[in-house]
Structure formats: C-alpha cells, structure tokens
Write a protein that holds these residues in place. Structure first.
Motif: not given
Length: 84
Positions: A14-19, A54-58
């Motif tokens: 959920l945190k991944f989705d929100q960010v 980009r998502l790995i960096e995020m």
C-alpha cells in the motif's frame, strides 16, 4: 508481458502504491498472481520496463522493502520469471 513488484507485507504494498502515485509513476496495485506466490496478496504491476529502475530508486528513497520483481509473460502457460 508485464512486471510485478512483490512485498513481504500488505502495508508495504500500500505504501508503494501511495508513493508511486505521488511520484506520478505508472503503477497499478493488483492481486498477486497465484503462479508468483502468496506473500502479502498484492503486487505493483508495471507495464513499462523503463519504469523499473525509477521504481527501485523510489523504494530506496522511501525505505519501501520489496521482495522480488517478476516478469509475467503474456502466454499464461509460461511460468513467471524472477526479473530482479
């Protein structure tokens, strides 16, 4: 084909989705495909391969732990492969 980020807990998914939404990333939270496993039950679906780095960096920036990234083939007879 598409890729999925898997997570050890629903909270992290959920945190991944929100960010990802806040960062304008092209991700969709979906139920985890059975062929991948049964960790938390949700995964982040990515259709653009260029988004993965980009998502790995995020995830690193926001301390979002993910388990693996799987490549899900279009041919449903083929098994998903661990991408990272």
């Amino acid at each position: 084909m598409y890729w999925v980020f898997t997570f050890p807990t629903t909270h992290l998914a959920l945190k991944f989705d929100q960010v990802a939404k806040e960062e304008n990333r092209d991700v969709k939270l979906i139920p985890l495909p059975r062929k991948v496993g049964a960790s938390c039950g949700f995964c982040g679906k990515v259709t653009d391969k260029e988004e993965i780095d980009r998502l790995i960096e995020m995830c690193d920036k926001y301390s979002i732990e993910f388990e693996n990234i799987y490549l899900i083939p279009e041919d449903k007879k083929k098994k998903p492969e661990v991408y990272i």
